[in-house]
Enzyme design. Structure first.
Site, PDB file in Angstrom:
ATOM      1  N   ARG A 183       0.853  -1.184   0.000  1.00 35.96           N
ATOM      2  CA  ARG A 183       0.000   0.000   0.000  1.00 35.96           C
ATOM      3  C   ARG A 183       0.893   1.238   0.000  1.00 35.96           C
ATOM      4  O   ARG A 183       2.024   1.207   0.498  1.00 35.96           O
ATOM      5  CB  ARG A 183      -0.908   0.027   1.225  1.00 35.96           C
ATOM      6  CG  ARG A 183      -1.857  -1.154   1.350  1.00 35.96           C
ATOM      7  CD  ARG A 183      -2.652  -1.049   2.645  1.00 35.96           C
ATOM      8  NE  ARG A 183      -3.636  -2.120   2.787  1.00 35.96           N
ATOM      9  CZ  ARG A 183      -3.399  -3.277   3.398  1.00 35.96           C
ATOM     10  NH1 ARG A 183      -2.208  -3.508   3.935  1.00 35.96           N
ATOM     11  NH2 ARG A 183      -4.347  -4.202   3.488  1.00 35.96           N
ATOM     12  N   LYS A 211      -2.026  -2.042   7.261  1.00 33.72           N
ATOM     13  CA  LYS A 211      -3.393  -1.632   7.595  1.00 33.72           C
ATOM     14  C   LYS A 211      -4.046  -2.675   8.483  1.00 33.72           C
ATOM     15  O   LYS A 211      -4.148  -3.838   8.118  1.00 33.72           O
ATOM     16  CB  LYS A 211      -4.203  -1.439   6.313  1.00 33.72           C
ATOM     17  CG  LYS A 211      -5.634  -0.982   6.536  1.00 33.72           C
ATOM     18  CD  LYS A 211      -6.353  -0.834   5.199  1.00 33.72           C
ATOM     19  CE  LYS A 211      -7.800  -0.404   5.388  1.00 33.72           C
ATOM     20  NZ  LYS A 211      -8.515  -0.320   4.090  1.00 33.72           N
ATOM     21  N   HIS A 298      -3.050   2.051  -5.866  1.00 30.80           N
ATOM     22  CA  HIS A 298      -3.883   0.912  -5.490  1.00 30.80           C
ATOM     23  C   HIS A 298      -4.186   0.038  -6.710  1.00 30.80           C
ATOM     24  O   HIS A 298      -4.349  -1.177  -6.581  1.00 30.80           O
ATOM     25  CB  HIS A 298      -5.185   1.390  -4.850  1.00 30.80           C
ATOM     26  CG  HIS A 298      -5.846   0.339  -4.016  1.00 30.80           C
ATOM     27  ND1 HIS A 298      -5.378  -0.042  -2.782  1.00 30.80           N
ATOM     28  CD2 HIS A 298      -6.940  -0.432  -4.258  1.00 30.80           C
ATOM     29  CE1 HIS A 298      -6.158  -1.001  -2.288  1.00 30.80           C
ATOM     30  NE2 HIS A 298      -7.103  -1.245  -3.161  1.00 30.80           N
ATOM     31  N   ARG A 301      -1.468  -2.318  -6.997  1.00 29.91           N
ATOM     32  CA  ARG A 301      -1.628  -3.378  -5.978  1.00 29.91           C
ATOM     33  C   ARG A 301      -2.570  -4.461  -6.499  1.00 29.91           C
ATOM     34  O   ARG A 301      -2.307  -5.653  -6.329  1.00 29.91           O
ATOM     35  CB  ARG A 301      -2.167  -2.739  -4.702  1.00 29.91           C
ATOM     36  CG  ARG A 301      -2.351  -3.658  -3.510  1.00 29.91           C
ATOM     37  CD  ARG A 301      -2.586  -2.800  -2.262  1.00 29.91           C
ATOM     38  NE  ARG A 301      -3.330  -3.493  -1.229  1.00 29.91           N
ATOM     39  CZ  ARG A 301      -2.791  -4.282  -0.304  1.00 29.91           C
ATOM     40  NH1 ARG A 301      -1.497  -4.501  -0.323  1.00 29.91           N
ATOM     41  NH2 ARG A 301      -3.537  -4.854   0.627  1.00 29.91           N
ATOM     42  N   HIS A 324      -3.951  -8.976   3.833  1.00 30.36           N
ATOM     43  CA  HIS A 324      -5.403  -8.990   4.026  1.00 30.36           C
ATOM     44  C   HIS A 324      -5.773  -9.883   5.207  1.00 30.36           C
ATOM     45  O   HIS A 324      -5.187 -10.950   5.404  1.00 30.36           O
ATOM     46  CB  HIS A 324      -6.112  -9.518   2.781  1.00 30.36           C
ATOM     47  CG  HIS A 324      -6.113  -8.542   1.641  1.00 30.36           C
ATOM     48  ND1 HIS A 324      -6.157  -8.939   0.319  1.00 30.36           N
ATOM     49  CD2 HIS A 324      -6.059  -7.181   1.616  1.00 30.36           C
ATOM     50  CE1 HIS A 324      -6.143  -7.866  -0.453  1.00 30.36           C
ATOM     51  NE2 HIS A 324      -6.094  -6.805   0.317  1.00 30.36           N
ATOM     52  N   TYR A 333      -9.342  -8.766  -5.454  1.00 29.87           N
ATOM     53  CA  TYR A 333      -8.175  -8.161  -6.093  1.00 29.87           C
ATOM     54  C   TYR A 333      -7.730  -8.938  -7.330  1.00 29.87           C
ATOM     55  O   TYR A 333      -6.840  -8.494  -8.046  1.00 29.87           O
ATOM     56  CB  TYR A 333      -7.005  -8.099  -5.099  1.00 29.87           C
ATOM     57  CG  TYR A 333      -7.057  -6.938  -4.142  1.00 29.87           C
ATOM     58  CD1 TYR A 333      -6.045  -5.995  -4.102  1.00 29.87           C
ATOM     59  CD2 TYR A 333      -8.128  -6.792  -3.261  1.00 29.87           C
ATOM     60  CE1 TYR A 333      -6.097  -4.936  -3.209  1.00 29.87           C
ATOM     61  CE2 TYR A 333      -8.188  -5.739  -2.369  1.00 29.87           C
ATOM     62  CZ  TYR A 333      -7.171  -4.809  -2.349  1.00 29.87           C
ATOM     63  OH  TYR A 333      -7.225  -3.757  -1.470  1.00 29.87           O
TER      64      TYR A 333
END
Length: 361
Positions: A183, A211, A298, A301, A324, A333
């Site tokens: 990220r 995150k 993103h 990503r 994740h 994704y």
């Protein structure tokens, strides 16, 4: 979500005046916030959830416990057409509202009915709940050939750039998004000491500010330097980083510095995400103009996840690489090409044939 036990707000009499109703509504929302904090959710997350509830309450212009699904229909349409919120923003607010009304029904349905005579309805249902898949199309990344052509042109141009150091830094950051799925927030917070060449076959990046789930704070992880990331980091630390300043040997110095200096120490400050976004946008505008204004950090990503999946990496490994919490997030994704089923079938047949050949041999 597991919620903490909080006190009842039942009282002996019904709220009568407009001020009583306003105070009662405020108390319900406050209890929701207390419950979220009790569940360990962060202040930023709780504040974001509360702001959605207050926005809906202002739109409704009547106590929240009186709301019906039709009111949520109007609110979501208002967000799209008048507020011009993006699909992902509308979907997020709908989910936040759904959580709040679940809380009201589970915790205070009886109190609310006793005090007001209303039965609380869940206003977000299967008919008006925005599908998260509505937002996926905006993040479908470029094809393998397009990304390869972008970086094939960008890399040599770095050497000729008028300002070599920021150009090289922006290229490295974009390469980390493309190859390791970092990220942008994780990238800017990397320090020199976070590169650990002693770990694993290729070395690893210690992502200390990953995150966390639903506002629970940073979730650190070790990212293997696969997919040529080790080569990129070695180039950066060997040929480039020391040109920014003498802090290149300080393990606590930023891995990706800014050209600006701290007025007190004279050392490089940490690069901001705006600078890295601009660097990618400029490169895309020059060498992949068809994606100008559309390809974001993103998006790279997403490209990383899709590319690794197409090359045979299993979903669980990609989940760990991207950081994740849920495998279901990782699946969103993965963007496959039209011939993915045919290619997967052919590869499966090749593996079966190879196994049979070995058994016969």
């Amino acid at each position: 979500m597991s919620l903490a036990v909080v006190r009842s707000i039942g009282t002996a009499g019904r709220p009568c005046s407009p001020q009583d109703l306003e105070d009662f509504e405020q108390e319900l929302i406050d209890q929701y916030a207390i419950a979220m904090l009790g569940a360990g959710l962060g202040d930023d997350y709780v504040g974001s959830e509360r702001s959605v509830v207050f926005e809906f309450a202002r739109f409704l212009a009547s106590p929240v416990w009186t709301a019906q699904p039709e009111d949520a229909d109007r609110f979501l349409n208002y967000l799209r057409r008048e507020r011009r919120n993006s699909k992902s923003t509308v979907a997020g607010k709908a989910v936040a509202l759904g959580r709040f009304f679940d809380f009201l029904v589970d915790r205070y349905q009886g109190d609310i009915h006793a005090l007001t005579g209303h039965v609380v309805d869940q206003v977000i249902d299967e008919h008006n709940r925005p599908s998260r898949t509505d937002c996926v199309g905006t993040r479908v990344p470029p094809s393998e050939d397009e990304v390869e052509s972008l970086f094939a042109a960008w890399g040599p141009a770095v050497i000729e750039a008028r300002k070599f150091l920021p150009a090289a830094r922006d290229y490295l950051a974009a390469s980390l998004w493309r190859r390791a799925g970092l990220r942008i927030s994780e990238t800017v917070m990397l320090d020199i000491r976070d590169w650990r060449p002693d770990l694993g076959e290729h070395g690893k990046l210690h992502v200390r500010f990953g995150k966390g789930s639903r506002g629970r704070g940073p979730k650190p992880r070790l990212v293997p330097a696969i997919n040529s990331v080790d080569t990129l980091i070695t180039w950066w630390l060997t040929d480039v980083r020391h040109q920014f300043g003498e802090d290149w040997s300080d393990p606590d110095a930023p891995l990706l510095p800014s050209e600006r200096r701290d007025p007190d120490t004279g050392r490089c400050t940490r690069v901001g995400d705006d600078a890295l976004r601009s660097g990618l946008a400029d490169a895309v505008g020059c060498w992949l103009p068809a994606w100008s204004g559309r390809l974001t950090p993103h998006g790279l990503r997403h490209y990383c996840a899709s590319s690794l999946y197409a090359r045979g990496m299993d979903l669980k490994a990609i989940q760990e690489l991207l950081g994740h919490v849920w495998l279901s997030t990782t699946t969103r994704y993965i963007h496959v090409h039209d011939d993915h089923v045919e290619r997967a079938w052919a590869m499966a047949n090749d593996r079966v044939a190879a196994r049979l050949q070995m058994e016969k041999g």
